[in-house]
Design a protein around this motif. Structure first.
Motif, short mmCIF file in Angstrom:
data_model
loop_
_atom_site.label_atom_id
_atom_site.label_comp_id
_atom_site.label_asym_id
_atom_site.label_seq_id
_atom_site.Cartn_x
_atom_site.Cartn_y
_atom_site.Cartn_z
N ILE A 120 0.85 -1.19 0.00
CA ILE A 120 0.00 0.00 0.00
C ILE A 120 0.89 1.25 0.00
O ILE A 120 1.67 1.46 0.94
CB ILE A 120 -0.95 0.00 1.21
CG1 ILE A 120 -1.89 -1.21 1.13
CG2 ILE A 120 -1.75 1.31 1.27
CD1 ILE A 120 -2.78 -1.38 2.33
N PRO A 121 0.79 2.08 -1.04
CA PRO A 121 1.65 3.27 -1.13
C PRO A 121 1.50 4.17 0.09
O PRO A 121 0.40 4.38 0.60
CB PRO A 121 1.15 3.97 -2.39
CG PRO A 121 0.51 2.88 -3.20
CD PRO A 121 -0.10 1.95 -2.20
N GLY A 122 2.63 4.70 0.54
CA GLY A 122 2.63 5.58 1.71
C GLY A 122 2.72 4.81 3.01
O GLY A 122 3.50 5.17 3.89
N TRP A 123 1.93 3.77 3.13
CA TRP A 123 1.97 2.98 4.36
C TRP A 123 3.27 2.19 4.47
O TRP A 123 3.78 1.98 5.57
CB TRP A 123 0.76 2.05 4.42
CG TRP A 123 0.44 1.63 5.81
CD1 TRP A 123 0.72 0.43 6.40
CD2 TRP A 123 -0.22 2.40 6.83
NE1 TRP A 123 0.29 0.41 7.70
CE2 TRP A 123 -0.30 1.60 7.98
CE3 TRP A 123 -0.76 3.68 6.86
CZ2 TRP A 123 -0.88 2.05 9.16
CZ3 TRP A 123 -1.34 4.13 8.03
CH2 TRP A 123 -1.40 3.32 9.16
N ASN A 124 3.82 1.75 3.32
CA ASN A 124 5.10 1.05 3.38
C ASN A 124 6.22 1.98 3.85
O ASN A 124 7.13 1.56 4.56
CB ASN A 124 5.45 0.41 2.03
CG ASN A 124 5.15 1.29 0.84
OD1 ASN A 124 5.10 2.52 0.96
ND2 ASN A 124 4.95 0.68 -0.32
N VAL A 125 6.14 3.26 3.48
CA VAL A 125 7.12 4.23 3.96
C VAL A 125 7.00 4.40 5.48
O VAL A 125 8.00 4.46 6.19
CB VAL A 125 6.93 5.58 3.25
CG1 VAL A 125 7.81 6.66 3.88
CG2 VAL A 125 7.26 5.44 1.77
N ARG A 126 5.76 4.46 5.96
CA ARG A 126 5.55 4.58 7.41
C ARG A 126 6.11 3.37 8.13
O ARG A 126 6.75 3.51 9.18
CB ARG A 126 4.06 4.73 7.70
CG ARG A 126 3.74 4.83 9.18
CD ARG A 126 2.28 5.11 9.42
NE ARG A 126 1.96 5.09 10.84
CZ ARG A 126 0.76 5.34 11.35
NH1 ARG A 126 -0.25 5.62 10.55
NH2 ARG A 126 0.55 5.28 12.64
N GLN A 127 5.89 2.17 7.59
CA GLN A 127 6.43 0.97 8.22
C GLN A 127 7.95 0.98 8.24
O GLN A 127 8.58 0.58 9.23
CB GLN A 127 5.92 -0.26 7.47
CG GLN A 127 4.44 -0.55 7.68
CD GLN A 127 3.95 -1.72 6.87
OE1 GLN A 127 4.55 -2.09 5.86
NE2 GLN A 127 2.84 -2.30 7.29
N LEU A 128 8.55 1.43 7.14
CA LEU A 128 10.01 1.45 7.07
C LEU A 128 10.59 2.44 8.06
O LEU A 128 11.60 2.14 8.73
CB LEU A 128 10.44 1.78 5.64
CG LEU A 128 11.93 1.70 5.34
CD1 LEU A 128 12.50 0.35 5.72
CD2 LEU A 128 12.20 2.01 3.87
N ARG A 129 9.99 3.61 8.19
CA ARG A 129 10.47 4.58 9.18
C ARG A 129 10.34 4.03 10.60
O ARG A 129 11.23 4.21 11.44
CB ARG A 129 9.70 5.88 9.03
CG ARG A 129 10.09 6.69 7.80
CD ARG A 129 9.25 7.92 7.65
NE ARG A 129 9.71 8.74 6.52
CZ ARG A 129 8.93 9.51 5.79
NH1 ARG A 129 7.63 9.61 6.08
NH2 ARG A 129 9.42 10.20 4.78
N HIS A 130 9.24 3.35 10.87
CA HIS A 130 9.03 2.74 12.18
C HIS A 130 10.10 1.68 12.45
O HIS A 130 10.66 1.60 13.55
CB HIS A 130 7.64 2.13 12.24
CG HIS A 130 7.31 1.46 13.54
ND1 HIS A 130 6.85 2.16 14.63
CD2 HIS A 130 7.39 0.16 13.92
CE1 HIS A 130 6.65 1.31 15.64
NE2 HIS A 130 6.97 0.10 15.24
N LEU A 131 10.41 0.89 11.43
CA LEU A 131 11.42 -0.16 11.58
C LEU A 131 12.79 0.43 11.85
O LEU A 131 13.55 -0.09 12.69
CB LEU A 131 11.44 -1.04 10.33
CG LEU A 131 12.41 -2.22 10.33
CD1 LEU A 131 12.17 -3.12 11.53
CD2 LEU A 131 12.28 -2.99 9.03
N VAL A 132 13.13 1.50 11.17
CA VAL A 132 14.42 2.16 11.39
C VAL A 132 14.55 2.59 12.85
O VAL A 132 15.61 2.43 13.48
CB VAL A 132 14.59 3.35 10.45
CG1 VAL A 132 15.79 4.21 10.85
CG2 VAL A 132 14.76 2.87 9.01
N SER A 133 13.48 3.12 13.43
CA SER A 133 13.53 3.53 14.83
C SER A 133 13.66 2.33 15.76
O SER A 133 14.33 2.40 16.79
CB SER A 133 12.29 4.36 15.19
OG SER A 133 11.13 3.57 15.16
#
Length: 255
Positions: free
Chosen positions: A160-173
């Motif tokens: 899902i566009p946008g949501w994958n970016v949110r997941q990746l940022r969360h994973l980085v943290s």
């Protein structure tokens, strides 16, 4: 140390539509990876002959250290969420990480999941389709390699566009406290340089991985933080299975 990431489509070939466990094992063996991240992995599913595909892969590559994390349990069409450390004993589906080298620590990391249906417009469609995503997770392993310690984080992000970016940022943290050097790998469902820009990590392999026959997109990535580098060029490998090519890269620890 050779690292590979492979979205296996539960071991199915898009050529004949079949799941052949011997063929799957041979494909994994041919990658000759020391550490292997797998996505779309079945365990005890009828469509993959009731096999534990993580164990099949581990036997094929000679990896005594491996872990499977279910994100769904039940059979297709009757899925139920199953993230976290408490894994179901029933048929399930998720991600896996396998290592020939000893693993000092394993850690399961959950990712934010969109709980409602959302419109997604697929290529060639005029109107968007309402879709519901599955739960997502990541699996981290602190690997004791022959040249030192390497943390490997494997995941499969949403389409899902946008949501994958949110997941990746969360994973980085979430991985910030883990030992460096660190490699983040898997099917990120993000193209080209987007994962690098989101994470601030360095790409170690650049090659198109999807679709398998004539790839035009790189959805599968290997990103690095800390003193680890590619020893030669990464490559996308058509294993004869899945709708993705496997992404393979040889790593060398140190600056």
């Amino acid at each position: 140390m050779r690292l590979a990431t492979f979205n296996i489509l539960h071991g199915r070939s898009t050529v004949d539509g079949e799941v052949d466990l011997d063929r799957f094992g041979a494909a994994v063996r041919a990658l000759d990876a020391d550490v292997l991240a797998l996505q779309e992995v079945d365990r005890d599913q009828p469509r993959s002959h009731g096999a534990d595909l993580t164990v099949v892969a581990a036997d094929a590559m000679g990896a005594p250290h491996h872990r499977f994390v279910a994100v769904l349990h039940g059979e297709p069409g009757l899925w139920t969420a199953a993230t976290g450390d408490h894994q179901p004993a029933t048929a399930s589906y998720g991600i896996a990480l396998l290592s020939r080298h000893p693993v000092r620590e394993w850690r399961v990391l959950t990712l934010p999941t969109l709980r409602r249906r959302t419109p997604v417009r697929w290529p060639g469609q005029r109107w968007p389709t309402l879709v519901r995503d599955e739960p997502r997770a990541a699996l981290a392993a602190v690997v004791e390699g022959p040249s030192g310690t390497l943390t490997v984080v494997a995941t499969h992000l949403t389409f899902i566009p946008g949501w994958n970016v949110r997941q990746l940022r969360h994973l980085v943290s979430q991985v910030r406290p883990l030992p460096r050097p660190l490699v983040l790998t898997g099917d990120l469902n993000l193209e080209a340089e987007r994962p690098q820009r989101v994470t601030g990590m360095r790409p170690l392999a650049t090659a198109d991985t999807y679709p398998v026959a004539q790839p035009v997109k790189q959805l599968d990535h290997v990103l690095a933080d800390g003193p680890v580098r590619a020893d030669g060029r990464g490559r996308a490998v058509d294993t004869g299975l899945s709708d993705h090519r496997a992404l393979v890269v040889d790593l060398r620890l140190g600056s």
